[in-house]
Design an enzyme around this catalytic site. Structure first.
Site: not given
Length: 176
Positions: A44, A99-100, A103, A131, A152, A165
């Site tokens: 990601g 990192e994408d 969470d 998030k 999401f 993606r």
């Protein structure tokens, strides 16, 4: 592409580019005169990693790790598995995990401990998205792109079951 399953554009490519330039300047200032090791978390973070790299004016080494805690579900399993480890020796190095999305924080918390055990001098986290509603462990994001709500998220490297993606922006997946 299944456009009926995704929401409207949340964050544009232009906004992402501007944020990457800002964060790149901050990293360049924070580590002035030193080398950094950027560790992209596959898959990601690939697009975000490229944007960050272009905006950091320092000597750098790049490497990638593949870790999983999701599978094909929209909820984290909480179990972290290393599928591809670093090729770079990080002992005594300034490591920035790219990192994408942050969470639950479980994966990044695990990676920070893992890199500490391998002797990294400094460990920072650079995430495109944060998030906070999803947090299960307390973790700080040192270089944060954007805060998103508890949906999401897909696009710009983030996927659902390997789809979306390649979208040049950030959006969300509508519930079926």
């Amino acid at each position: 592409m299944h456009t009926e399953t995704i929401g409207t554009v949340m964050i544009t490519q232009e906004e992402i580019n501007a944020k990457a330039a800002e964060i790149g300047r901050r990293i360049t200032e924070d580590f002035a005169g030193e080398e950094v090791v950027l560790v992209g978390i596959l898959r990601g973070a690939v697009l975000w990693m490229a944007d960050i790299m272009k905006n950091v004016n320092l000597d750098m080494v790049i490497d990638f790790m593949a870790v999983s805690s999701y599978g094909a579900s929209t909820k984290s399993s909480g179990i972290v598995k290393i599928n591809k480890d670093l090729d770079t020796d990080i002992e005594g190095k300034n490591v920035i995990i790219v990192e994408d999305i942050v969470d639950s924080g479980v994966t990044l918390n695990y990676l920070k401990g893992y890199f500490e055990s391998r002797g990294a001098k400094v460990i920072k986290i650079c995430a495109l998205l944060d998030k906070p509603e999803g947090r299960r462990v307390d973790i700080d994001v040192d270089y944060k792109g954007f805060t998103v709500d508890n949906r999401f998220i897909v696009g710009y490297g983030l996927d659902f079951d390997q789809k979306y993606r390649n979208l040049p922006y950030i959006t969300w997946l509508k519930e079926e």
